[in-house]
Motif scaffolding. Structure first.
Motif, mmCIF file in Angstrom:
data_model
loop_
_atom_site.group_PDB
_atom_site.id
_atom_site.type_symbol
_atom_site.label_atom_id
_atom_site.label_comp_id
_atom_site.label_asym_id
_atom_site.label_seq_id
_atom_site.Cartn_x
_atom_site.Cartn_y
_atom_site.Cartn_z
ATOM 1 N N GLU A 1 0.803 -1.222 0.000
ATOM 2 C CA GLU A 1 0.000 0.000 0.000
ATOM 3 C C GLU A 1 0.836 1.272 0.000
ATOM 4 N N GLY A 2 2.149 1.157 0.184
ATOM 5 C CA GLY A 2 3.004 2.328 0.171
ATOM 6 C C GLY A 2 3.186 2.948 1.545
ATOM 7 N N PRO A 3 3.881 4.090 1.629
ATOM 8 C CA PRO A 3 4.179 4.992 0.512
ATOM 9 C C PRO A 3 5.305 4.550 -0.407
ATOM 10 N N GLN A 4 6.176 3.618 0.026
ATOM 11 C CA GLN A 4 7.269 3.213 -0.853
ATOM 12 C C GLN A 4 6.861 2.054 -1.751
ATOM 13 N N PHE A 5 6.536 0.912 -1.169
ATOM 14 C CA PHE A 5 6.381 -0.292 -1.971
ATOM 15 C C PHE A 5 4.958 -0.428 -2.490
ATOM 16 N N THR A 6 4.610 0.465 -3.417
ATOM 17 C CA THR A 6 3.303 0.458 -4.074
ATOM 18 C C THR A 6 3.343 -0.497 -5.271
ATOM 19 N N PRO A 7 2.181 -0.831 -5.854
ATOM 20 C CA PRO A 7 2.193 -1.628 -7.086
ATOM 21 C C PRO A 7 3.039 -0.989 -8.183
ATOM 22 N N ARG A 8 2.999 0.339 -8.279
ATOM 23 C CA ARG A 8 3.788 1.030 -9.299
ATOM 24 C C ARG A 8 5.283 0.839 -9.037
ATOM 25 N N PHE A 9 5.701 1.000 -7.787
ATOM 26 C CA PHE A 9 7.108 0.828 -7.441
ATOM 27 C C PHE A 9 7.538 -0.614 -7.707
ATOM 28 N N ALA A 10 6.709 -1.569 -7.308
ATOM 29 C CA ALA A 10 7.062 -2.977 -7.474
ATOM 30 C C ALA A 10 7.229 -3.334 -8.943
ATOM 31 N N GLU A 11 6.333 -2.813 -9.804
ATOM 32 C CA GLU A 11 6.435 -3.110 -11.232
ATOM 33 C C GLU A 11 7.700 -2.483 -11.819
ATOM 34 N N ALA A 12 8.006 -1.243 -11.394
ATOM 35 C CA ALA A 12 9.222 -0.590 -11.886
ATOM 36 C C ALA A 12 10.468 -1.343 -11.428
#
Length: 416
Positions: A327-338
């Protein structure tokens, strides 16, 4: 570009005094960036060059741990520096006084630079921009960006996230302008792919390895059976996000075979009780480890991660990694995909439900394919480099600060 850099050398020479060595100010903006900055600072100090640091978004624990003095200003923002993952974090930081803090930091950097010979910016455009603002020579260690985010050695990824065709570099035009400025002695980038692309555009870019891979030697041993596979858990470093990540990981651990040893490398920011309370009763043997991340990373057979820098380090060591979006703020789905683009085939992004099966398949392949582990190690070296980068970068900075010698020394790309 040559003539301005020759004038810059003369400006550095006038400040050199054999009895008064050059002074360096190190700027960094994040937990991982502080770790890299502290390693570079230690390497410079070992060469006789005093360093003072300004951590832009945190308290500078990494510097304090290494005995590097800090400029007297620190304020922890709610985002921890991860506003690029979720713009709602920017609003929280603004309400917490981000603009006022940034103004004070800019003023402090300008004042401190008057007594320094060089500003070393570690991270992304924020410390790079502050280094330029200082008004004195600066160097840049880029930790956040890599061309691996959009291409690999075979060419660009065919992904819909590239909206306007093939980019020139992961570094944007204004970042490249700061890196090409006459006061920028050079930029040290995190991989050879990115470095080569910027060298072709005329930038003074270098690849001497990635400082993230330094300092990973084990300091001790773990109480684990060396003959059984072991799963390393990396829930991240910042509460409360790390506790939410831990809860997801425990759902995976609950469904893993008991013969698989499970242990966690934990940040000093995390407390034992909230972690212990989430461990499933049938897996009471989960080992919690604070300190000696090197031993934890080196011992792992497989890694289950929801972290940034620590995940990259494990891939660099040749470990296969399974990740879960949070859920973030760091390890979001967007961060994980990147992160899967940055680190490539060593990272397997999956769901809580599928993770146990993915871990099982990785263990089966490691047992059945004797070449797989060697492939992972080669892949890790290609994406993350070899140890010793901090020492090599510090030596190059020292050479640039010497009172004699050419500014544009001959240099071959790659690790020497």
């Amino acid at each position: 570009m040559i003539q301005p850099r020759l004038r810059l050398r003369q400006a550095v020479e006038t400040q050199w005094n054999p009895t008064n060595p050059p002074q360096v100010l190190c700027l960094s903006n994040g937990h991982g960036e502080d770790e890299v900055g502290s390693r570079l600072a230690v390497a410079l100090v070992q060469l006789g060059i005093p360093v003072q640091a300004l951590p832009i978004v945190g308290e500078g624990t990494a510097y304090q741990r290494q005995g590097i003095p800090l400029l007297p200003i620190a304020q922890v923002m709610p985002s921890g520096g991860f506003i690029y993952q979720d713009w709602r974090q920017l609003w929280r930081d603004l309400r917490a006084g981000l603009l006022g803090l940034t103004g004070r930091q800019l003023a402090l950097v300008r004042r401190a630079a008057a007594q320094r010979n060089l500003v070393l910016a570690v991270g992304d455009i924020v410390p790079l921009l502050m280094a330029w603002w200082s008004g004195i020579p600066y160097a840049f260690v880029g930790t956040a960006k890599s061309d691996y985010y959009w291409r690999d050695e075979r060419g660009p990824y065919r992904r819909p996230w590239i909206p306007f065709g093939q980019p020139i570099s992961d570094y944007l035009p204004w970042e490249r302008w700061l890196m090409a400025h006459r006061r920028c002695l050079g930029s040290f980038l995190r991989d050879e792919l990115t470095t080569t692309a910027l060298q072709k555009r005329g930038l003074r870019a270098f690849y001497l390895g990635n400082p993230m891979m330094d300092g990973l030697e084990p300091r001790g041993t773990l109480p684990l059976d060396p003959h059984r596979p072991a799963l390393l858990l990396l829930p991240g470093s910042r509460p409360p996000e790390a506790y939410r990540n831990w809860a997801l990981m425990m759902q995976v651990v609950e469904r893993l075979p008991t013969e698989l040893q499970v242990y966690a490398a934990l940040s000093p920011n995390l407390e034992r009780d909230p972690l212990q309370a989430r461990i499933p009763s049938q897996r009471s043997d989960v080992l919690l480890v604070w300190g000696d991340f090197g031993a934890c990373a080196q011992r792992a057979t497989v890694v289950l991660a929801m972290a940034g820098t620590a995940t990259e380090q494990c891939v660099g060591l040749g470990k296969p990694v399974v990740t879960l979006p949070g859920e973030g703020p760091q390890f979001t789905p967007r961060f994980a995909e990147a992160q899967t683009r940055l680190l490539g085939s060593a990272v397997h992004l999956t769901s809580v439900e599928q993770a146990p099966a993915v871990v099982g398949r990785i263990l089966e392949r490691l047992a059945a394919d004797p070449n797989y582990a060697a492939e992972l190690r080669a892949h890790g070296r290609r994406r993350m480099g070899s140890p010793g980068a901090a020492r090599r970068i510090a030596a190059q900075l020292r050479d640039w600060l010497k009172p004699s010698g050419p500014v544009l020394e001959p240099f071959e790309p790659g690790i020497s």
